[in-house]
Each structure stands twice: as C-alpha cells, then as structure tokens.
Scaffold this active site. Structure first.
Site, mmCIF file in Angstrom:
data_model
loop_
_atom_site.group_PDB
_atom_site.id
_atom_site.type_symbol
_atom_site.label_atom_id
_atom_site.label_comp_id
_atom_site.label_asym_id
_atom_site.label_seq_id
_atom_site.Cartn_x
_atom_site.Cartn_y
_atom_site.Cartn_z
ATOM 1 N N GLU A 90 47.427 48.027 49.090
ATOM 2 C CA GLU A 90 46.265 47.986 50.421
ATOM 3 C C GLU A 90 45.759 46.352 50.875
ATOM 4 O OE1 GLU A 90 42.570 49.339 49.420
ATOM 5 O OE2 GLU A 90 44.010 50.566 47.833
ATOM 6 N N CYS A 103 41.604 41.043 54.203
ATOM 7 C CA CYS A 103 41.663 41.146 53.168
ATOM 8 C C CYS A 103 42.875 41.607 51.951
ATOM 9 C CB CYS A 103 40.108 42.136 52.501
ATOM 10 S SG CYS A 103 39.979 42.484 50.606
ATOM 11 N N CYS A 110 45.921 45.279 38.316
ATOM 12 C CA CYS A 110 44.699 44.097 37.664
ATOM 13 C C CYS A 110 45.099 44.226 36.895
ATOM 14 C CB CYS A 110 42.945 44.222 39.065
ATOM 15 S SG CYS A 110 42.749 42.973 37.895
ATOM 16 N N CYS A 114 37.540 44.987 35.186
ATOM 17 C CA CYS A 114 36.644 45.193 35.567
ATOM 18 C C CYS A 114 36.268 47.072 35.628
ATOM 19 C CB CYS A 114 35.761 44.325 36.613
ATOM 20 S SG CYS A 114 36.244 43.296 36.713
ATOM 21 N N CYS A 117 35.365 48.410 39.072
ATOM 22 C CA CYS A 117 36.450 48.234 39.705
ATOM 23 C C CYS A 117 38.107 49.498 39.550
ATOM 24 C CB CYS A 117 37.401 46.888 39.755
ATOM 25 S SG CYS A 117 38.264 47.070 41.023
ATOM 26 N N CYS A 331 37.746 48.507 47.398
ATOM 27 C CA CYS A 331 38.437 47.740 46.372
ATOM 28 C C CYS A 331 39.472 49.064 45.764
ATOM 29 C CB CYS A 331 36.829 48.749 45.313
ATOM 30 S SG CYS A 331 35.756 47.465 45.903
#
Ligand code: SAH
Length: 347
Positions: A90, A103, A110, A114, A117, A331
């Site tokens: 995205e 962005c 990932c 975290c 997230c 996010c």
C-alpha cells in the site's frame, strides 16, 4: 526481462555502450519514463531499431492499481498496489497546502516485530526492488496527473533492512534525470538499525532521518520493539549524533503514544532529559488502534501534557494529525483487511 526502473542513468549508459548504442540515449529514455510514458513505442525521439532492442530486453514494470480508497474527510487516497508475483503493498497519498506527499513501502511485510504495528504480523515476505519502490511514486503520480513533491518512507517495511535497494532508490528519485524530488523533501523512517545509520550518514544525503523511538529507556522499548534487544537507545543516539555531524540535518524522533504504556508525565520528563540539547524534533503520533492487539490511543489530555512537558525541555514538538482515518490509511491495515476479505471469498 529486466525492469528498467531498477537502472540508474549510469547503469543504462553502460548498457547502451555494450549494445552498440550512444550513451545519450539513456538519458532520453529515462526522461520519457519519468514524464509518465511507460511504453518504449511511444518514445518519439528514439530510433526504431533501439526501440525493438528495448522491447526485447526490458520492461517498465509498474504495479497494478488494485483499489483506490479516498477519504471523505481530508482527500487522502490509499492505493492498494499489486505486483506480478501476487504480492500486495500500500501507498498513501496525502494532500497538504505545501504539495502532495506520498508514503511508500520498502518491503512486503516486515520482520521487525513492533508490537503495535500491523505490517509486521506475518513477518517479512520479501524486499522490494529499487524499481518497485520507485514505481509507487510513478504510478500514483501518473494516476492523479499532478506532481508529487514529498516522500516519506513510512509504509510497510524497514527501509534500513533493505538498504541497498533503498539507497539506490534515493539516488534515482532525487536525480535530475529521475523524478527530481529534492532530498530535503524525503524522510526515511527507521526503527534504529545502528550500523546502517552510520552507513547512511556517510552518504551525506540531505534527507530527513526519522527514528522510531517510542520509549525513553531500553527496558520500556524492549516491551514494544524487539529491535531494542539488539541496539540500545545510547547506541542509536550516538549514531544520530554522527548523522547530524555528517549531514547537518535535524533528526526527527517519532513517538507513538500508547495509553498507559509510554504516555505518562514521567515518560515525558525522562524523554525530555534524554533528548535535551540535541538537534532534533519530536513527532508525537497518537497510536492507531488495530484490531490485532489491545493497545489504545492516549487521551487528548495526555497527548497535550506530554507535548507541553517535552517543550519545557526546549524540544520542538509536533503532534501528527491523523489523515484518512475513514479509509484504514494507517500502517498496513488496508493490505491486511483486503487480504482477509479475499480469503473469505475464497473459503
Ligand atoms: N520500519 C520503519 C518505517 C515504517 S513504520 C520504522 O519503524 O520507522 C512508520 C512509523 O509508523 C514508525 O514510527 C512506526 O513505529 C509507526 N507505527 C507503526 N504502527 C503504528 C500504529 N499502529 N500507530 C501509530 N504508529 C505506528
């Protein structure tokens, strides 16, 4: 076939030379691409013979726009993009008075883990290539038919975990022959991969480095960010000082405020002491709540108090305005919710 978007001008010149063509053709071809022409056949000043060679060897590989969601509140547009291997990412376009900002993602998924997230829940699927990072800007710019003037590398992925491709992207996107977006208009956000911060500093780019700090102590940081087990806050701040010395650029520290986790007045004071005197700026981000965890956003009062306390230490503070709250703009949420609905359809 090679994606031409992975090539720098220098590399394309080498290809031209090796293939018996004049080097200056490289610049002509790239300038067409960055003007939005994505078929070799439409490049008018290129001889037919070279066009057929290009068609035999290269593609200009742009992702497909699968969906566009537009916020009724602030005009933010979220693009769900699909690559040929079926992976989705995205990119989010935000419209500000000073221009259009995008962005973008640097990895599919990932592996930083975290806790708050959504992008990291299934780990890292793969790195994006330079061309795939670049193509997000190109495809959105072509779609809206307006110039994009600012870029933040704050979408899915950890940019410094895909260092080579990201650095090459920074070179091409800011080059005159490329999209010509000034490095001062580019922000790279990292959870703090210390050795790579040193490497990046030595490039002496004038991009803004943003560090996702989110806690004042290692102990607290470890609770929400596994990367804190590898690199301490002291090491990160040392690397930031090196970055400042090398580039003379102010660092941004991002601090996601999570209710009763890191948002007390004591947290604010400790953070103030930690950062006092540094060439920096703190960006407070009221955490975006995601359904996969129970973290809650801090109250408006705690956010304002936190900000005032930091300011009393002489630190510049801004609180991030939420954009596109009605379109899952934050996010990694869109990709996940899209994939979930696809799975439901397939079941
Ligand atoms: N991996 C990089 C860049 C991508 S994340 C990094 O860690 O900086 C971009 C920013 O969004 C980071 O500051 C990250 O911590 C923050 N973020 C992630 N999930 C969030 C959430 N649910 N609410 C608010 N900020 C979030």
């Amino acid at each position: 076939m090679d994606n031409l978007l992975n090539y720098t001008l220098e590399e394309l010149k080498v290809w031209m030379k090796e293939n018996g063509e004049s080097e200056f053709r490289g610049k002509q071809i790239l300038s067409w691409i960055y003007k939005g022409i994505n078929q070799f056949d439409n490049m008018r000043n290129i001889p037919k013979s070279l066009i057929s060679k290009l068609n035999e060897n290269f593609i200009i590989d742009l992702p497909k726009i699968i969906e566009v969601y537009k916020s009724d509140i602030d005009g933010t547009e979220k693009f769900l993009l699909g690559f040929k291997d079926g992976n989705l990412i995205e990119s989010v376009l935000m419209r500000y008075k000073h221009g259009n900002s995008i962005c973008i993602s640097t990895q599919v998924g990932c592996r930083m883990g975290c806790k708050f997230c959504a992008s990291t829940l299934e780990g890292r699927i793969r790195n994006l290539t330079t061309g795939e990072i670049l193509s997000q800007v190109l495809v959105v710019q072509n779609h809206i038919d307006e110039r994009i003037s600012n870029i933040v590398l704050m979408g899915s992925g950890e940019p410094l975990d895909n260092y080579e491709n990201v650095v090459k992207f920074l070179e091409v996107v800011s080059a005159e022959y490329g999209l010509n977006i000034g490095q001062r208009h580019i922000t790279l956000s990292t959870c703090g991969i210390v050795p790579k911060i040193y490497e990046l500093a030595d490039k002496e780019y004038s991009i803004t480095l943003a560090i996702s700090l989110h806690a004042f102590s290692d102990e607290k940081r470890k609770e929400i960010m596994p990367v804190a087990n590898k690199y301490s806050i002291d090491q990160i701040l040392e690397a930031c000082r090196h970055y400042i010395n090398k580039t003379n650029r102010r660092i941004t520290f991002e601090y996601a405020l999570v209710k009763e986790v890191n948002d007390s007045r004591e947290d604010a004071k400790a953070l103030g002491k930690l950062l006092k005197g540094m060439l920096c700026h703190v960006n407070l981000i009221p955490v975006n709540e995601i359904k996969e965890n129970t973290y809650k956003r801090s109250s408006k009062k705690s956010i304002d108090d936190f900000s005032e306390i930091l300011k009393s230490y002489g630190i510049e503070v801004t609180t991030r305005r939420e954009m596109g709250s009605d379109i899952n703009a934050a996010c990694g949420q869109l990709r996940r919710s899209y994939m979930e609905t696809q799975e439901m359809r397939e079941e």
